[in-house]
Design an enzyme around this catalytic site. Sequence first.
Site, PDB file in Angstrom:
ATOM      1  N   GLU A 117       4.032  34.320  -5.693  1.00 45.51           N
ATOM      2  CA  GLU A 117       4.150  35.236  -6.831  1.00 45.51           C
ATOM      3  C   GLU A 117       2.868  36.043  -7.076  1.00 45.51           C
ATOM      4  O   GLU A 117       2.857  36.981  -7.889  1.00 45.51           O
ATOM      5  CB  GLU A 117       4.543  34.472  -8.093  1.00 45.51           C
ATOM      6  N   CYS A 133      -3.590  27.921  -3.907  1.00 43.41           N
ATOM      7  CA  CYS A 133      -3.870  26.894  -2.899  1.00 43.41           C
ATOM      8  C   CYS A 133      -2.556  26.510  -2.226  1.00 43.41           C
ATOM      9  O   CYS A 133      -1.637  26.018  -2.884  1.00 43.41           O
ATOM     10  CB  CYS A 133      -4.494  25.668  -3.562  1.00 43.41           C
ATOM     11  N   VAL A 134      -2.473  26.783  -0.946  1.00 41.61           N
ATOM     12  CA  VAL A 134      -1.281  26.405  -0.175  1.00 41.61           C
ATOM     13  C   VAL A 134      -1.684  25.281   0.777  1.00 41.61           C
ATOM     14  O   VAL A 134      -2.624  25.439   1.565  1.00 41.61           O
ATOM     15  CB  VAL A 134      -0.716  27.610   0.614  1.00 41.61           C
ATOM     16  N   HIS A 176       7.363  26.029   6.086  1.00 45.44           N
ATOM     17  CA  HIS A 176       7.235  26.809   4.862  1.00 45.44           C
ATOM     18  C   HIS A 176       5.813  27.301   4.645  1.00 45.44           C
ATOM     19  O   HIS A 176       5.573  28.430   4.202  1.00 45.44           O
ATOM     20  CB  HIS A 176       7.663  25.953   3.664  1.00 45.44           C
TER      21      HIS A 176
HETATM   22  N1  RBF Z   1       3.060  27.492  -3.677  1.00 49.18           N
HETATM   23  C1  RBF Z   1       1.724  27.307  -3.594  1.00 49.18           C
HETATM   24  O1  RBF Z   1       0.972  28.005  -4.286  1.00 49.18           O
HETATM   25  N2  RBF Z   1       1.188  26.354  -2.763  1.00 49.18           N
HETATM   26  C2  RBF Z   1       1.967  25.569  -1.962  1.00 49.18           C
HETATM   27  O2  RBF Z   1       1.419  24.711  -1.252  1.00 49.18           O
HETATM   28  C3  RBF Z   1       3.374  25.753  -2.013  1.00 49.18           C
HETATM   29  N3  RBF Z   1       4.181  25.023  -1.217  1.00 49.18           N
HETATM   30  C4  RBF Z   1       5.516  25.237  -1.261  1.00 49.18           C
HETATM   31  C5  RBF Z   1       6.355  24.510  -0.417  1.00 49.18           C
HETATM   32  C6  RBF Z   1       7.738  24.704  -0.472  1.00 49.18           C
HETATM   33  C7  RBF Z   1       8.622  23.902   0.450  1.00 49.18           C
HETATM   34  C8  RBF Z   1       8.277  25.654  -1.379  1.00 49.18           C
HETATM   35  C9  RBF Z   1       9.770  25.894  -1.454  1.00 49.18           C
HETATM   36  C10 RBF Z   1       7.453  26.382  -2.202  1.00 49.18           C
HETATM   37  C11 RBF Z   1       6.069  26.185  -2.166  1.00 49.18           C
HETATM   38  N4  RBF Z   1       5.234  26.918  -2.994  1.00 49.18           N
HETATM   39  C12 RBF Z   1       3.887  26.733  -2.908  1.00 49.18           C
HETATM   40  C13 RBF Z   1       5.770  27.822  -4.036  1.00 49.18           C
HETATM   41  C14 RBF Z   1       5.862  29.283  -3.609  1.00 49.18           C
HETATM   42  O3  RBF Z   1       4.573  29.882  -3.625  1.00 49.18           O
HETATM   43  C15 RBF Z   1       6.747  30.047  -4.625  1.00 49.18           C
HETATM   44  O4  RBF Z   1       6.271  29.844  -5.922  1.00 49.18           O
HETATM   45  C16 RBF Z   1       8.207  29.591  -4.560  1.00 49.18           C
HETATM   46  O5  RBF Z   1       8.684  29.617  -3.233  1.00 49.18           O
HETATM   47  C17 RBF Z   1       9.102  30.471  -5.454  1.00 49.18           C
HETATM   48  O6  RBF Z   1       9.058  31.820  -5.041  1.00 49.18           O
END
Ligand code: RBF
Length: 166
Positions: free
Chosen positions: A67, A89-90, A97
């Site tokens: 977002e 932070c991802v 994903h």
């Molecule tokens: N958002 C993050 O900021 N960091 C993450 O590590 C992260 N991991 C995700 C893993 C999965 C399987 C999913 C479905 C979403 C994740 N998201 C993460 C959320 C993503 O950035 C977003 O908010 C959602 O996919 C909704 O659009």
Amino acid sequence: MSSADQNLTSAVSVEIPDVDQFHFTVLVAKWNREITAQLEKACIDRLVASGARLRNIRIHYVPGAWELISATSMALDITTTNAVICIGCVIRGETPHFDYICQGVTNGLAAICARQNIPVIYGVLTVDSKQQALDRCGGKYGNKGDEAALTALEMMALGNALSEEL
Ligand code: RBF
């Protein structure tokens, strides 16, 4: 590219005239909040220590790193901010994903950078483990939120210098 070799905090000192006049938008993803809270705090602390006014720093929260793209676009289109700092932070999981989100966020923010002249700063950790994230939000590799703030200030200083050449 290794954080071990790069720590902007010790390498950069930025002085911007009239920094107290600038408006900053700090966008923070709520996923991995334990990490992004540390990045956010260091970012704000650095902006204030550099002369930014707290009331000129707007902090907004988004659900996840994905977002950050639309939030940045909204901030640039709707407000008169002078810089957008994206914090997130991802952390790699068991599925692909991670790669999709990292690529999407990186490409999305890069596309926004290419279409306008306000600094958009990439303060998003993309790491394999929580430990790697902890190392970069106040651990052995410094705090990338602090560095994101410094980068914003440095780019604003560049904007000032370029406009003086007109
Ligand atoms: N958002 C993050 O900021 N960091 C993450 O590590 C992260 N991991 C995700 C893993 C999965 C399987 C999913 C479905 C979403 C994740 N998201 C993460 C959320 C993503 O950035 C977003 O908010 C959602 O996919 C909704 O659009």
